[in-house]
Design a protein around this motif. Structure first.
Motif, PDB file in Angstrom:
ATOM      1  N   ARG A  36      12.604  46.113   9.811  1.00  0.00           N
ATOM      2  CA  ARG A  36      11.105  46.292   9.980  1.00  0.00           C
ATOM      3  C   ARG A  36      11.101  47.681   9.676  1.00  0.00           C
ATOM      4  NH1 ARG A  36       9.668  46.120  16.053  1.00  0.00           N
ATOM      5  NH2 ARG A  36      10.563  47.960  16.047  1.00  0.00           N
ATOM      6  N   LYS A  37      10.653  47.884   8.376  1.00  0.00           N
ATOM      7  CA  LYS A  37      10.110  48.729   7.619  1.00  0.00           C
ATOM      8  C   LYS A  37       9.478  49.483   8.667  1.00  0.00           C
ATOM      9  CE  LYS A  37      10.218  49.461   3.036  1.00  0.00           C
ATOM     10  NZ  LYS A  37       9.089  50.328   2.233  1.00  0.00           N
ATOM     11  N   VAL A  56       2.614  46.926  -0.343  1.00  0.00           N
ATOM     12  CA  VAL A  56       2.242  45.874   0.995  1.00  0.00           C
ATOM     13  C   VAL A  56       1.374  44.306   0.406  1.00  0.00           C
ATOM     14  CG1 VAL A  56       1.327  44.660   2.753  1.00  0.00           C
ATOM     15  CG2 VAL A  56       2.683  47.064   3.347  1.00  0.00           C
ATOM     16  N   LYS A  60       3.284  41.174  -0.695  1.00  0.00           N
ATOM     17  CA  LYS A  60       2.786  39.791  -0.344  1.00  0.00           C
ATOM     18  C   LYS A  60       2.638  38.230  -0.646  1.00  0.00           C
ATOM     19  CE  LYS A  60      -1.428  40.513   1.542  1.00  0.00           C
ATOM     20  NZ  LYS A  60      -2.641  40.515   0.428  1.00  0.00           N
ATOM     21  N   PHE A  70       8.577  38.748   2.360  1.00  0.00           N
ATOM     22  CA  PHE A  70       7.753  39.560   3.184  1.00  0.00           C
ATOM     23  C   PHE A  70       6.940  38.671   3.636  1.00  0.00           C
ATOM     24  CE2 PHE A  70       3.821  41.987   4.450  1.00  0.00           C
ATOM     25  CZ  PHE A  70       2.911  41.543   4.301  1.00  0.00           C
ATOM     26  N   GLU A  72       5.152  39.600   7.791  1.00  0.00           N
ATOM     27  CA  GLU A  72       4.270  40.046   8.129  1.00  0.00           C
ATOM     28  C   GLU A  72       3.769  41.962   7.879  1.00  0.00           C
ATOM     29  OE1 GLU A  72       2.328  39.806  12.627  1.00  0.00           O
ATOM     30  OE2 GLU A  72       4.452  38.929  11.867  1.00  0.00           O
ATOM     31  N   ARG A  73       2.920  42.130   8.268  1.00  0.00           N
ATOM     32  CA  ARG A  73       2.180  43.401   8.025  1.00  0.00           C
ATOM     33  C   ARG A  73       1.574  43.974   9.655  1.00  0.00           C
ATOM     34  NH1 ARG A  73      -2.223  45.580   5.126  1.00  0.00           N
ATOM     35  NH2 ARG A  73      -3.515  44.325   6.842  1.00  0.00           N
ATOM     36  N   ILE A  82       3.419  51.972  10.972  1.00  0.00           N
ATOM     37  CA  ILE A  82       2.389  50.551   9.788  1.00  0.00           C
ATOM     38  C   ILE A  82       3.823  49.546  10.493  1.00  0.00           C
ATOM     39  CG2 ILE A  82       2.328  49.299   8.280  1.00  0.00           C
ATOM     40  CD1 ILE A  82       0.166  51.255   7.278  1.00  0.00           C
ATOM     41  N   TYR A  83       4.094  48.641  10.667  1.00  0.00           N
ATOM     42  CA  TYR A  83       5.525  47.800  10.665  1.00  0.00           C
ATOM     43  C   TYR A  83       5.334  46.411   9.565  1.00  0.00           C
ATOM     44  CZ  TYR A  83       6.203  50.312  15.452  1.00  0.00           C
ATOM     45  OH  TYR A  83       5.755  50.626  15.897  1.00  0.00           O
ATOM     46  N   ILE A  84       6.296  46.148   8.297  1.00  0.00           N
ATOM     47  CA  ILE A  84       6.172  45.653   7.877  1.00  0.00           C
ATOM     48  C   ILE A  84       7.573  45.276   7.687  1.00  0.00           C
ATOM     49  CG2 ILE A  84       6.683  44.676   4.568  1.00  0.00           C
ATOM     50  CD1 ILE A  84       5.485  47.747   4.851  1.00  0.00           C
TER      51      ILE A  84
END
Ligand SMILES: CNC(=O)c1c(C)[nH]c(/C=C2\C(=O)Nc3ccc(Cl)cc32)c1C
Length: 288
Positions: A36-37, A56, A60, A70, A72-73, A82-84
């Motif tokens: 998770r970024k 993103v 995506k 990828f 989910e954001r 923001i979580y990526i």
């Protein structure tokens, strides 16, 4: 919002990517481990926020076995985070692999480097060529449901942005600085078809040059161009003179690396030309 992250158990931090920290997390529903970024966008300029949205959007719809997946954001407005959520790459980054081979210090603290086997170099290179081919030449269905070329440029290809999963598959990550020409600017680019499109070709060739630097560094355990100052570095790059790879690497590998590191971008091979190299094609068949 923050509650969406309740479904994940935060584990240790595993690194820092563009814009933020990267943390290992466990999805509670099924125990799956993910990366998770975590980006605190409070401190980000408008331009950085736009770049992040672009990153993103690029990630995506880039689905490829050699590009980090990828998932989910999630935006947490309360805490401006923001979580990526992306796939976990257990093998870590290629920079760490190179470092480990460079400093193989033994009990008596004798440091002698252990070379990266040529087979492994071809395997990493082939997977990065396949990833770049998807970025540069992959086809996407655009808004009017027509197939269109992607023209995505990574622009930040380096060992720190190349990751390995549990099965030593290579995953190109961190499109933080990447640029896609499949957006309004593309229309602008169409009007100057001669110049700007070759520009994007030029940018694609700069990804090829970066790939040459990564492959060179895997073999020599040093980057191809080293200097104390920025000016000295750009002078060396413009000269384009590189040392031969260490003796145990084949002439064929030397040739491919030299081709990618040509000073004149037009003389560098495209991903398509690299994929027609017999050794790269053979290696890509082995990977299936
Ligand atoms: C010391 N850290 C590591 O070994 C490490 C591990 C086990 N995984 C990573 C990095 C990622 C990882 O595991 N998944 C990722 C998806 C996107 C990006 Cl930009 C990075 C990663 C790293 C840096």
């Amino acid at each position: 919002d923050a509650r969406q992250m309740d479904g994940y158990e935060a584990l240790e931090s595993i690194g820092s990517g563009s814009f933020g920290l990267i943390r290992k997390v466990r999805r509670k529903a099924d125990g799956k481990i993910l990366a998770r970024k975590e980006i605190d966008y409070r401190k980000m300029s408008t331009k950085e926020k736009e770049q992040l949205v672009a990153e993103v959007n690029i990630l995506k719809d880039l689905k490829h076995p050699n590009i980090v997946e990828f998932l989910e954001r999630v935006i947490d407005r309360e805490n401006s985070f923001i979580y990526i959520l992306m796939e976990y790459c257990e093998g870590g980054d290629l920079a760490a692999v190179i470092r480990r081979h460079k400093e193989k210090s033994y009990v008596v603290q004798l440091t002698a480097s252990v070379p990266i086997p040529e087979e492994f170099v071809w395997s990493i290179m082939t997977q990065l060529v396949l990833a770049l081919h998807e970025c540069h030449c992959g086809m996407i269905v655009n808004e009017d449901n027509q197939p269109a070329p992607r023209h995505i440029l990574h622009r930040d290809l380096k060992p720190d942005n190349v990751f390995l999963d549990a099965k030593k598959n290579v995953k190109l990550g961190d499109f933080g600085l990447s640029r896609s020409l499949t957006n309004p600017q593309k229309a602008f680019a169409q009007t100057y078809v001669g110049e700007l499109i070759t520009d994007s070709l030029y940018d694609a060739k700069s990804d090829i040059w970066s790939l040459g630097c990564v492959v060179y560094e895997m073999c020599a355990l040093e980057p191809p161009f080293l200097a104390e100052t920025q000016n000295e570095l750009s002078a060396k790059i413009k000269l384009g003179r590189i040392q031969m790879l260490p003796a145990q690497y084949s002439q064929e590998l030397n040739m491919v690396v030299r081709a990618m590191l040509q000073v004149n971008p037009r003389r560098r091979p495209t991903t398509g030309e690299l994929l027609s190299n017999s050794r790269i094609r053979y290696t890509s068949v082995q990977l299936k």
